[in-house]
Enzyme design. Structure first.
Site, PDB file in Angstrom:
ATOM      1  CD  GLU A 107      -2.997  -0.841  -0.018  1.00  0.00           C
ATOM      2  OE1 GLU A 107      -3.016   0.260  -0.610  1.00  0.00           O
ATOM      3  OE2 GLU A 107      -3.723  -1.783  -0.365  1.00  0.00           O
ATOM      4  CE1 TYR A 189      -6.762   2.772   0.401  1.00  0.00           C
ATOM      5  CE2 TYR A 189      -4.382   2.978   0.577  1.00  0.00           C
ATOM      6  CZ  TYR A 189      -5.491   2.384   0.016  1.00  0.00           C
ATOM      7  OH  TYR A 189      -5.342   1.386  -0.898  1.00  0.00           O
ATOM      8  CG  ASP A 207      -7.967   4.281  -3.094  1.00  0.00           C
ATOM      9  OD1 ASP A 207      -9.186   4.253  -3.365  1.00  0.00           O
ATOM     10  OD2 ASP A 207      -7.161   3.459  -3.568  1.00  0.00           O
TER      11      ASP A 207
END
Length: 482
Positions: A107, A189, A207
């Site tokens: 990520e 996030y 996102d």
């Protein structure tokens, strides 16, 4: 109140429709001043009332339909990506921490970077540091070299700092959002992605892909970067997340935005939630409305324009000053400060310029830097073998447009390399001299690599053209700093 003001159509679409209505006389006769005031009022309400743009949540029926449709679609259509692969123990609920570590690395890499680019970096990273414990033992320089080319190097530093913090804490990998948010570089996030995918916590993720999907499902025309609007997106995402399969659902929402509900060419015909998409429904009833009108386009911040003079300093060894590229020649590299742009990374000596200046002025600035930082002075301890203007290029960062002038300065030290190194006061600036092979294998940033490539091509071209006379003309010039 005029329904036009509160509709879900994008600002430009509404304004266009309203203007057409004026022209056709549907709203009767108005003076020019009345029209101007009405238009001004409409624009103001649309821009300053983001809360009115998301007037309701999904219905219970919509939530169920979206969950079922997205999870079924994801099972059949998800891309095979290395960070989604699970070992036998992980699929049985065994090694959650290893799973969390992989999700975290992926990520962070995926922020501002395309999936296809990340795959190679992720595989190399996990091969070198397969667990968070391995990463915690790495140095910042090792991490930066592994990261070279991905950009946004602050992300790499945060990964290392976070790994050291978690391992030193001794409590294992944080497994809930509130604990994950305490780790450097992990925001809402990333915390939501790790907690839901690795630890099955029923929390949302938001996102750019998720915002685009939600904006179209609800036909939201409010500014997607407005803080109040962003909170509303999180509220909608939290309502949709499946409590039994939060990780898969969150990934399905992101996957939909990445592969189907794309910015410019969405594949609405193959979208599993097209039946719940308000933007698509509106576009079918009104040809002036497009699905791609959502979310509205926000003007980007203007880039700052900077200018830099980079000097590739090559220091020759031996006593014969007639040849360049001897095996024992070295290149001078400087380490950037530990904070700020490209923190802790290696580059060729360079100076920032306040404005466009000619070659003479650029060289004067470079000479001052070399004399002050490395005691390189042609009057005292070195002679110039050649000095060439190689060229220029523009390097783009997210917020900076950097114009780089490149030159090659070949020096020979009086007394040799060792004598010069022994007399240097390292001070606060970190620097080193490396040979051509070491330089070629270093993890340089794309901008520094561009400088190096330009110089190498220039040398190759010079070996077959008239570059020798040019070296003779410049060899007599001194390094001056007044």
């Amino acid at each position: 109140m005029n329904s036009l003001v509160w509709s879900h159509k994008p600002l430009l679409v509404q304004f266009r429709q309203w203007t057409n209505q004026q022209r056709r006389g549907r709203r009767g006769r108005r003076t020019r001043n009345d029209n101007h005031q009405k238009r001004k009022t409409t624009l103001t309400l649309l821009i300053t009332d983001p809360e009115e743009d998301i007037e309701d949540l999904f219905s219970e029926k919509e939530v169920k339909q979206i969950r079922v449709s997205l999870l079924e679609w994801y099972d059949e259509n998800q891309r095979e990506l290395p960070w989604r692969q699970r070992s036998g123990s992980e699929s049985d609920g065994g090694d959650e921490e290893k799973r969390a570590y992989g999700v975290w690395v992926s990520e962070i890499m995926l922020q501002q970077t395309r999936v296809q680019t990340v795959i190679e970096y992720y595989n190399r990273w996990m091969k070198k540091w397969p667990t968070i414990h391995h990463l915690s033992q790495a140095s910042l320089e090792e991490v930066n070299e592994m990261w070279a080319g991905l950009g946004y190097y602050r992300r790499a530093r945060f990964l290392l700092e976070g790994a050291k913090m978690i391992v030193d804490g001794g409590g294992g990998f944080p497994n809930i959002v509130s604990a994950l948010l305490k780790v450097p570089g992990i925001g809402n996030y990333t915390a939501g992605a790790i907690a839901s995918i690795a630890f099955n916590e029923a929390v949302p993720v938001v996102d750019g892909n998720v915002i685009r999907v939600l904006a179209r499902l609800k036909a939201i025309s409010a500014n997607p970067k407005d803080s109040l609007t962003i909170k509303k997106f999180w509220k909608l995402a939290a309502q949709l997340v499946d409590p039994c399969q939060p990780g898969d659902f969150n990934q399905s929402l992101m996957e939909l935005g990445a592969t189907v509900c794309t910015p410019l060419n969405p594949s609405c015909a193959s979208c599993p939630v097209s039946g719940q998409c308000r933007a698509l429904s509106m576009s079918k009833h009104d040809s002036s409305v497009l699905v791609t009108d959502y979310p509205i386009k926000v003007e980007k911040t203007k880039q700052r324009h900077d200018i830099s003079a980079a000097c590739v300093v090559e220091i020759l060894g031996g006593q014969d000053g007639s040849e360049i590229n001897l095996p024992d020649s070295r290149f001078l590299l400087v380490k950037r400060p530990d904070e700020g742009l490209l923190a802790g990374l290696w580059e060729f000596p360079s100076v920032m310029l306040d404005e466009e200046v000619d070659l003479t002025r650029r060289r004067k600035e470079v000479d001052c830097f070399l004399k002050k930082s490395f005691s390189l002075d042609s009057k005292k301890n070195c002679s110039i073998v050649s000095r060439e203007d190689v060229g220029e290029f523009v390097h783009i960062f997210s917020h900076i447009r950097l114009k780089v002038y490149v030159e090659l300065l070949v020096l020979r030290l009086k007394g040799g390399m060792n004598d010069w190194l022994e007399k240097q006061n390292k001070g606060t600036m970190a620097w080193k001299c490396v040979d051509n092979e070491a330089l070629s294998n270093m993890g340089l940033t794309s901008g520094v690599r561009k400088v190096y490539t330009m110089v190498e091509k220039f040398k190759q071209k010079g070996s077959t053209t008239n570059s020798i006379p040019s070296r003779k003309r410049t060899s007599s010039k001194k390094l001056r700093c007044s």
